[in-house]
Design an enzyme around this catalytic site. Structure first.
Site, PDB file in Angstrom:
ATOM      1  N   THR A  44       0.613  -1.279  -0.014  1.00  0.00           N
ATOM      2  CA  THR A  44      -0.078  -0.026   0.025  1.00  0.00           C
ATOM      3  C   THR A  44       0.792   1.179   0.035  1.00  0.00           C
ATOM      4  OG1 THR A  44      -1.987   1.064   1.115  1.00  0.00           O
ATOM      5  CG2 THR A  44       0.075   0.382   2.379  1.00  0.00           C
ATOM      6  N   GLY A  69      -0.165   5.923  -6.872  1.00  0.00           N
ATOM      7  CA  GLY A  69      -1.286   4.943  -7.539  1.00  0.00           C
ATOM      8  C   GLY A  69      -0.889   4.822  -9.180  1.00  0.00           C
ATOM      9  N   CYS A  80       2.903   2.712  -8.823  1.00  0.00           N
ATOM     10  CA  CYS A  80       2.775   1.676  -8.233  1.00  0.00           C
ATOM     11  C   CYS A  80       1.747   0.645  -8.354  1.00  0.00           C
ATOM     12  CB  CYS A  80       3.122   1.809  -6.719  1.00  0.00           C
ATOM     13  SG  CYS A  80       3.040   0.330  -5.578  1.00  0.00           S
ATOM     14  N   THR A 121      -0.735   0.061  -5.274  1.00  0.00           N
ATOM     15  CA  THR A 121      -1.451   1.167  -4.851  1.00  0.00           C
ATOM     16  C   THR A 121      -2.653   1.381  -5.713  1.00  0.00           C
ATOM     17  OG1 THR A 121       0.648   1.892  -3.923  1.00  0.00           O
ATOM     18  CG2 THR A 121      -1.153   3.468  -4.019  1.00  0.00           C
TER      19      THR A 121
END
EC number: 3.4.25.2
Length: 176
Positions: A2, A157, A160, A163
């Site tokens: 995350t 986001g 990755c 994410t």
């Protein structure tokens, strides 16, 4: 994994995280809440790492906050000591970011409690991307803490694969 980001600026502390839970290369859930309030709403906490492990750490940390009347640094140090010495806890794979009106801290499973000197925390699989974005925005713009956290998380986001863009954001006035 995350991405968790926390930013302190202009009398506010903001912490945000994405909602993706992955099992290997598979997305299992997209709307997990990895940032929440603890200790009567006075502390914001977020986690990166194994979800079940993080919930165990949240419970232990909240217990330390209660034991030490909400004193963030003391509770974090005591949790880190417990985490390092308790055999069952030492196997947990998660990191916590915690913040209140006085401090922002990272607590690791190695027993480290780190207070970043610039009030910026970024951790998890997208942490390096989010940290670079947030640091640039802190240094070169007048954006609010919330805008910086949201932008940094969205950039992470975009880059990755662990994410996503389903964000949970908590904000606290430092005067509270």
């Amino acid at each position: 994994m995350t991405t968790i980001v926390s930013v302190r600026r202009n009398g506010k502390v903001v912490m945000g995280g994405d909602g993706q839970v992955s099992l290997g290369n598979t997305v299992m859930k997209g709307n997990a809440k990895k940032v929440r309030r603890l200790y009567h709403g006075q502390v914001i906490a977020g986690f990166a790492g194994a979800t079940a492990d993080a919930f165990t750490l949240f419970e232990r940390f909240e217990g330390q906050l209660e034991k030490h009347q909400g004193h963030l640094v003391r509770a974090a140090v005591e949790l880190a000591k417990e985490w390092r010495t308790d055999r069952s806890l030492s196997r947990l794979e998660a990191m916590l970011a915690v913040a209140n009106k006085d401090a922002s801290l990272i607590i690791t499973g190695n027993g480290d409690v780190v207070e970043p000197e610039d009030g910026l925390i970024a951790m998890g699989s997208g942490g390096a991307y989010a940290q670079a974005a947030a640091r640039a925005l802190l240094n070169k713009t007048d954006l609010s803490a919330r805008e910086i956290a949201e932008t940094a998380l969205n950039i992470a986001g975009d880059i990755c694969v662990f994410t996503n863009h389903n964000l949970t954001i908590e904000e606290q006035d430092l005067a509270d």
